[in-house]
Design an enzyme around this catalytic site. Structure first.
Site, PDB file in Angstrom:
ATOM      1  N   ASP A 141       0.877  -1.173   0.000  1.00  0.00           N
ATOM      2  CA  ASP A 141       0.000   0.000   0.000  1.00  0.00           C
ATOM      3  C   ASP A 141       0.911   1.219   0.000  1.00  0.00           C
ATOM      4  O   ASP A 141       1.569   1.518   0.998  1.00  0.00           O
ATOM      5  CB  ASP A 141      -0.895  -0.008   1.244  1.00  0.00           C
ATOM      6  CG  ASP A 141      -1.842   1.185   1.296  1.00  0.00           C
ATOM      7  OD1 ASP A 141      -1.717   2.089   0.439  1.00  0.00           O
ATOM      8  OD2 ASP A 141      -2.688   1.227   2.212  1.00  0.00           O
TER       9      ASP A 141
ATOM     10  N   SER B  79      -1.113  12.217 -17.265  1.00  0.00           N
ATOM     11  CA  SER B  79      -2.387  12.279 -17.986  1.00  0.00           C
ATOM     12  C   SER B  79      -2.383  13.521 -18.863  1.00  0.00           C
ATOM     13  O   SER B  79      -1.678  14.500 -18.579  1.00  0.00           O
ATOM     14  CB  SER B  79      -3.556  12.348 -16.993  1.00  0.00           C
ATOM     15  OG  SER B  79      -4.763  12.700 -17.650  1.00  0.00           O
TER      16      SER B  79
ATOM     17  N   TYR C  62      -8.668  16.027  -9.421  1.00  0.00           N
ATOM     18  CA  TYR C  62      -7.837  15.080 -10.170  1.00  0.00           C
ATOM     19  C   TYR C  62      -6.881  15.783 -11.142  1.00  0.00           C
ATOM     20  O   TYR C  62      -5.672  15.492 -11.144  1.00  0.00           O
ATOM     21  CB  TYR C  62      -8.708  14.063 -10.912  1.00  0.00           C
ATOM     22  CG  TYR C  62      -7.913  13.069 -11.727  1.00  0.00           C
ATOM     23  CD1 TYR C  62      -7.264  12.007 -11.103  1.00  0.00           C
ATOM     24  CD2 TYR C  62      -7.804  13.200 -13.108  1.00  0.00           C
ATOM     25  CE1 TYR C  62      -6.527  11.094 -11.842  1.00  0.00           C
ATOM     26  CE2 TYR C  62      -7.070  12.298 -13.854  1.00  0.00           C
ATOM     27  CZ  TYR C  62      -6.432  11.242 -13.219  1.00  0.00           C
ATOM     28  OH  TYR C  62      -5.689  10.345 -13.957  1.00  0.00           O
TER      29      TYR C  62
ATOM     30  N   LYS D 168      -2.554  15.906 -11.351  1.00  0.00           N
ATOM     31  CA  LYS D 168      -1.755  15.604 -12.539  1.00  0.00           C
ATOM     32  C   LYS D 168      -0.895  16.800 -12.961  1.00  0.00           C
ATOM     33  O   LYS D 168       0.206  16.624 -13.487  1.00  0.00           O
ATOM     34  CB  LYS D 168      -2.661  15.136 -13.678  1.00  0.00           C
ATOM     35  CG  LYS D 168      -3.286  13.769 -13.417  1.00  0.00           C
ATOM     36  CD  LYS D 168      -2.210  12.722 -13.135  1.00  0.00           C
ATOM     37  CE  LYS D 168      -2.769  11.339 -12.903  1.00  0.00           C
ATOM     38  NZ  LYS D 168      -1.699  10.338 -12.658  1.00  0.00           N
TER      39      LYS D 168
END
Length: 248
Positions: free
Chosen positions: A65, A145, A162, A166
């Site tokens: 993790d 991305s 989000y 990025k």
């Protein structure tokens, strides 16, 4: 991949290797002859990839993790002890939560930054320390991305933070390249920036993106191989790839 592939028999670490782009990348690298260490919480999915390897390489699975600092550092120590070197790092692990910022919980905002930015930075730190110590040739690939460069106009902008994570990754890649240059290390860093990819990652958007053109995970994995297969001294800094619309 021809036997002239420089990274054949060398060690690649792939985070988020259980599904999607990470799984496809792990397979592509193993089929190109690399020894791949796949990291993910669902380690049984990486174990299942071993049977799909058709090339000369291998895939090893390690449960980790990345949001747990102790697990992350102990995993990189385990890799160094068992495989001696980390030649390639593919930072692929990331999450997406579709929502308006005005409706996003602080817990979700923190989780997005912790997984997409903090965990990535921590993996970069651990790999860089090792690569610097062994003074060999290395390559780091960060799965970014297209949203790290531009944010398109869409009918329902359920982006929340989000794209901000990025954009942070885009900046992180640039600063780490400068650090590598300053420290005189023979390490390349490539940022891979795909548009929409047809994986479970997009399931949060349901039917909203159903009709839009999408890349396949293997397309992105091929971009990773392209960056790795460049001559020594040639660095591909950014790859932005999008699926074209089909023309009848």
């Amino acid at each position: 991949m021809e036997n002239t592939f420089y990274w054949r028999n060398k060690v690649a670490v792939v985070t988020g290797a259980s599904v999607g782009i990470g799984a496809s990348t792990a397979l592509e690298l193993a089929n190109a002859g690399m020894v791949v260490v796949g990291l993910a919480r669902r380690v049984e999915l990486i174990e299942a990839l071993k049977n799909q390897v058709s090339g000369e390489g291998q895939i090893f699975a390690r449960k980790c993790d990345l949001n747990d600092e102790e697990q992350l550092t102990s995993t990189f120590s385990w890799i160094r002890e068992n495989f001696e070197a980390i030649h390639v790092l593919v930072c692929n692990a990331g999450i997406l939560k579709a929502n308006f910022l005005s409706e996003s919980h602080t817990k979700d905002i923190k989780e997005l930054f912790d997984t997409n930015v903090v965990a990535t930075a921590s993996c970069l730190r651990e790999a860089l320390k090792h690569m610097a110590a062994v003074k060999g040739r290395g390559h780091i690939v960060v799965m970014n991305s297209v949203l790290g460069h531009r944010i398109p106009e869409v009918p329902v902008p359920l982006f929340s933070v989000y794209p901000a994570t990025k954009h942070a990754i885009t900046a992180l890649c640039q600063t780490v390249r400068q650090e590598i240059h300053f420290l005189k290390l023979n390490i390349k860093l490539t940022s891979i920036c795909p548009g929409m990819v047809d994986t479970d990652f997009l399931s949060v958007y349901s039917q909203a993106v159903a009709e839009l053109p999408k890349l396949q995970a293997k397309d992105v994995a091929k971009a990773v191989l392209y960056a790795l297969d460049t001559p020594d001294g040639v660095q591909v800094e950014d790859i932005i790839l999008q699926q074209m619309r089909q023309v009848n």
